[in-house]
Design a protein around this motif. Sequence first.
Motif, PDB file in Angstrom:
ATOM      1  N   ALA A 299      32.419  16.863  10.819  1.00  0.00           N
ATOM      2  CA  ALA A 299      32.107  15.928   9.729  1.00  0.00           C
ATOM      3  C   ALA A 299      30.928  15.092  10.185  1.00  0.00           C
ATOM      4  N   SER A 300      29.783  15.344   9.573  1.00  0.00           N
ATOM      5  CA  SER A 300      28.543  14.784  10.099  1.00  0.00           C
ATOM      6  C   SER A 300      27.553  14.594   8.967  1.00  0.00           C
ATOM      7  N   LEU A 301      26.299  14.287   9.339  1.00  0.00           N
ATOM      8  CA  LEU A 301      25.253  14.239   8.334  1.00  0.00           C
ATOM      9  C   LEU A 301      25.017  15.656   7.815  1.00  0.00           C
ATOM     10  N   SER A 302      24.784  16.583   8.739  1.00  0.00           N
ATOM     11  CA  SER A 302      24.730  17.999   8.345  1.00  0.00           C
ATOM     12  C   SER A 302      25.758  18.787   9.163  1.00  0.00           C
ATOM     13  N   GLY A 303      25.569  18.895  10.483  1.00  0.00           N
ATOM     14  CA  GLY A 303      26.633  19.385  11.359  1.00  0.00           C
ATOM     15  C   GLY A 303      26.702  20.880  11.620  1.00  0.00           C
ATOM     16  N   GLU A 304      25.819  21.653  10.989  1.00  0.00           N
ATOM     17  CA  GLU A 304      25.934  23.125  11.075  1.00  0.00           C
ATOM     18  C   GLU A 304      25.883  23.677  12.495  1.00  0.00           C
TER      19      GLU A 304
ATOM     20  N   THR B 257      34.761  16.140  14.548  1.00  0.00           N
ATOM     21  CA  THR B 257      33.604  15.728  15.350  1.00  0.00           C
ATOM     22  C   THR B 257      32.316  15.650  14.543  1.00  0.00           C
ATOM     23  N   PRO B 258      31.420  14.739  14.938  1.00  0.00           N
ATOM     24  CA  PRO B 258      30.080  14.769  14.357  1.00  0.00           C
ATOM     25  C   PRO B 258      29.195  15.729  15.161  1.00  0.00           C
ATOM     26  N   GLU B 259      27.974  15.863  14.717  1.00  0.00           N
ATOM     27  CA  GLU B 259      26.939  16.584  15.477  1.00  0.00           C
ATOM     28  C   GLU B 259      25.995  15.540  16.058  1.00  0.00           C
ATOM     29  N   TYR B 260      25.600  15.725  17.303  1.00  0.00           N
ATOM     30  CA  TYR B 260      24.584  14.862  17.919  1.00  0.00           C
ATOM     31  C   TYR B 260      23.407  15.736  18.341  1.00  0.00           C
ATOM     32  N   ALA B 261      22.217  15.378  17.893  1.00  0.00           N
ATOM     33  CA  ALA B 261      20.997  16.086  18.312  1.00  0.00           C
ATOM     34  C   ALA B 261      21.163  17.602  18.239  1.00  0.00           C
ATOM     35  N   MET B 262      21.649  18.048  17.089  1.00  0.00           N
ATOM     36  CA  MET B 262      21.825  19.475  16.792  1.00  0.00           C
ATOM     37  C   MET B 262      22.847  20.173  17.697  1.00  0.00           C
ATOM     38  N   GLY B 263      23.757  19.408  18.261  1.00  0.00           N
ATOM     39  CA  GLY B 263      24.738  20.035  19.140  1.00  0.00           C
ATOM     40  C   GLY B 263      26.069  19.306  19.135  1.00  0.00           C
TER      41      GLY B 263
ATOM     42  N   ILE C 131      29.354  13.240   5.480  1.00  0.00           N
ATOM     43  CA  ILE C 131      30.711  12.671   5.574  1.00  0.00           C
ATOM     44  C   ILE C 131      30.778  11.219   5.107  1.00  0.00           C
ATOM     45  N   LYS C 132      29.729  10.438   5.413  1.00  0.00           N
ATOM     46  CA  LYS C 132      29.827   8.998   5.144  1.00  0.00           C
ATOM     47  C   LYS C 132      29.972   8.666   3.664  1.00  0.00           C
ATOM     48  N   SER C 133      29.547   9.587   2.795  1.00  0.00           N
ATOM     49  CA  SER C 133      29.688   9.323   1.358  1.00  0.00           C
ATOM     50  C   SER C 133      30.975   9.943   0.798  1.00  0.00           C
TER      51      SER C 133
ATOM     52  N   GLY D  14      35.487  13.683  18.217  1.00  0.00           N
ATOM     53  CA  GLY D  14      34.293  13.907  19.049  1.00  0.00           C
ATOM     54  C   GLY D  14      33.389  12.692  19.090  1.00  0.00           C
ATOM     55  N   SER D  15      33.665  11.711  18.230  1.00  0.00           N
ATOM     56  CA  SER D  15      32.932  10.450  18.265  1.00  0.00           C
ATOM     57  C   SER D  15      33.854   9.391  18.840  1.00  0.00           C
ATOM     58  N   THR D  16      33.368   8.654  19.835  1.00  0.00           N
ATOM     59  CA  THR D  16      34.198   7.615  20.444  1.00  0.00           C
ATOM     60  C   THR D  16      33.871   6.235  19.868  1.00  0.00           C
ATOM     61  N   ARG D  17      33.063   6.204  18.794  1.00  0.00           N
ATOM     62  CA  ARG D  17      32.766   4.930  18.116  1.00  0.00           C
ATOM     63  C   ARG D  17      34.023   4.342  17.521  1.00  0.00           C
ATOM     64  N   LYS D  18      34.128   2.997  17.608  1.00  0.00           N
ATOM     65  CA  LYS D  18      35.315   2.315  17.054  1.00  0.00           C
ATOM     66  C   LYS D  18      35.465   2.583  15.567  1.00  0.00           C
ATOM     67  N   THR D  19      34.338   2.549  14.833  1.00  0.00           N
ATOM     68  CA  THR D  19      34.412   2.714  13.373  1.00  0.00           C
ATOM     69  C   THR D  19      33.986   4.130  12.953  1.00  0.00           C
ATOM     70  N   SER D  20      34.219   5.064  13.839  1.00  0.00           N
ATOM     71  CA  SER D  20      33.831   6.462  13.595  1.00  0.00           C
ATOM     72  C   SER D  20      34.443   7.015  12.303  1.00  0.00           C
ATOM     73  N   SER D  21      33.615   7.707  11.521  1.00  0.00           N
ATOM     74  CA  SER D  21      34.161   8.345  10.324  1.00  0.00           C
ATOM     75  C   SER D  21      35.068   9.510  10.710  1.00  0.00           C
ATOM     76  N   ASN D  22      34.812  10.128  11.867  1.00  0.00           N
ATOM     77  CA  ASN D  22      35.699  11.213  12.304  1.00  0.00           C
ATOM     78  C   ASN D  22      37.072  10.682  12.712  1.00  0.00           C
ATOM     79  N   LEU D  23      37.066   9.533  13.404  1.00  0.00           N
ATOM     80  CA  LEU D  23      38.347   8.911  13.747  1.00  0.00           C
ATOM     81  C   LEU D  23      39.078   8.493  12.467  1.00  0.00           C
TER      82      LEU D  23
HETATM   83  C1  LIG Z   1      22.382  10.093  18.762  1.00  0.00           C
HETATM   84  C2  LIG Z   1      22.719  10.648  17.402  1.00  0.00           C
HETATM   85  C3  LIG Z   1      22.270  11.905  17.049  1.00  0.00           C
HETATM   86  C4  LIG Z   1      22.605  12.455  15.820  1.00  0.00           C
HETATM   87  N1  LIG Z   1      22.201  13.714  15.526  1.00  0.00           N
HETATM   88  C5  LIG Z   1      22.691  14.317  14.414  1.00  0.00           C
HETATM   89  C6  LIG Z   1      22.433  15.695  14.171  1.00  0.00           C
HETATM   90  O1  LIG Z   1      21.763  16.381  14.915  1.00  0.00           O
HETATM   91  N2  LIG Z   1      22.995  16.250  13.069  1.00  0.00           N
HETATM   92  C7  LIG Z   1      23.794  15.543  12.210  1.00  0.00           C
HETATM   93  O2  LIG Z   1      24.318  16.125  11.272  1.00  0.00           O
HETATM   94  N3  LIG Z   1      24.002  14.227  12.407  1.00  0.00           N
HETATM   95  C8  LIG Z   1      23.474  13.603  13.475  1.00  0.00           C
HETATM   96  N4  LIG Z   1      23.726  12.286  13.707  1.00  0.00           N
HETATM   97  C9  LIG Z   1      24.404  11.502  12.673  1.00  0.00           C
HETATM   98  C10 LIG Z   1      25.878  11.511  12.909  1.00  0.00           C
HETATM   99  O3  LIG Z   1      26.387  12.791  12.870  1.00  0.00           O
HETATM  100  C11 LIG Z   1      26.553  10.688  11.836  1.00  0.00           C
HETATM  101  O4  LIG Z   1      26.151   9.350  11.993  1.00  0.00           O
HETATM  102  C12 LIG Z   1      28.057  10.799  11.912  1.00  0.00           C
HETATM  103  O5  LIG Z   1      28.593  10.191  10.792  1.00  0.00           O
HETATM  104  C13 LIG Z   1      28.603  10.138  13.151  1.00  0.00           C
HETATM  105  O6  LIG Z   1      29.980  10.372  13.224  1.00  0.00           O
HETATM  106  P1  LIG Z   1      31.001   9.205  13.442  1.00  0.00           P
HETATM  107  O7  LIG Z   1      30.892   8.298  12.230  1.00  0.00           O
HETATM  108  O8  LIG Z   1      32.321   9.858  13.529  1.00  0.00           O
HETATM  109  O9  LIG Z   1      30.604   8.477  14.691  1.00  0.00           O
HETATM  110  C14 LIG Z   1      23.374  11.701  14.910  1.00  0.00           C
HETATM  111  C15 LIG Z   1      23.810  10.425  15.266  1.00  0.00           C
HETATM  112  C16 LIG Z   1      23.506   9.900  16.495  1.00  0.00           C
HETATM  113  C17 LIG Z   1      24.032   8.545  16.888  1.00  0.00           C
END
Ligand SMILES: Cc1cc2nc3c(=O)[nH]c(=O)nc-3n(C[C@H](O)[C@H](O)[C@H](O)COP(=O)(O)O)c2cc1C
Length: 190
Positions: free
Chosen positions: A113-118, A79-85, A146-148, A12-21
Amino acid sequence: MSRKIKVIAISGSTRKTSSNLNLIKGIARLTSDIFEINIFEGLSDIPQFNPDLDLETPPIQVADFRQHLKAADAILICTPEYAMGVPGTLKNAIDWTVSSMEFSKKPVALITASLSGEKAHASLLGTLLIIESKMTVDTQLLIPGIKSKIDEQGNITDQLTLGLVNKLIQSLTDLVLKDADTIEAPFLVN
Ligand SMILES: Cc1cc2nc3c(=O)[nH]c(=O)nc-3n(C[C@H](O)[C@H](O)[C@H](O)COP(=O)(O)O)c2cc1C
């Protein structure tokens, strides 16, 4: 099954160094004797979902995505979570499969796999269940922080997480090989 299980993996993350990838790559190494994991790389090329374009001949990128899903025995989403979604690119791609039903009855594993991700996890489970993905409670996993818990090569460095991922792999394998009971949507969705 005498061959390896074909898994299409989607980050769900298209970042080159994505932790999900990286996590997908780590899982591919862990499962190399049972899974043939093909990482879908075209997520960002899929056009914005528009029902007016969801015709017999859809955009070529959509047809390609659907074909990858169809050809697989199972689908793995990390996938990570972005902005609670759910990240928009991932939700957009899934929306294209609602009419064509590639997820229907297909074994699916979901890792958020995210910071929180719920919130993303719950939302995505709701989506996957309504499009009839075949899942059990053990083919879904939320990995906060996930990052740790992973290194740059995708090796899972946290032992508890490694155990949970191994359990998910086993459950996905069971779901493909056996006719396991699936869960009802209300069990998982808030
Ligand atoms: C625009 C943006 C919004 C984010 N919002 C959330 C969030 O709502 N909840 C969360 O758990 N992490 C959030 N994060 C942190 C990412 O989930 C975290 O950096 C994750 O490791 C990214 O995944 P990736 O390494 O696979 O790209 C956000 C990151 C970005 C760039």
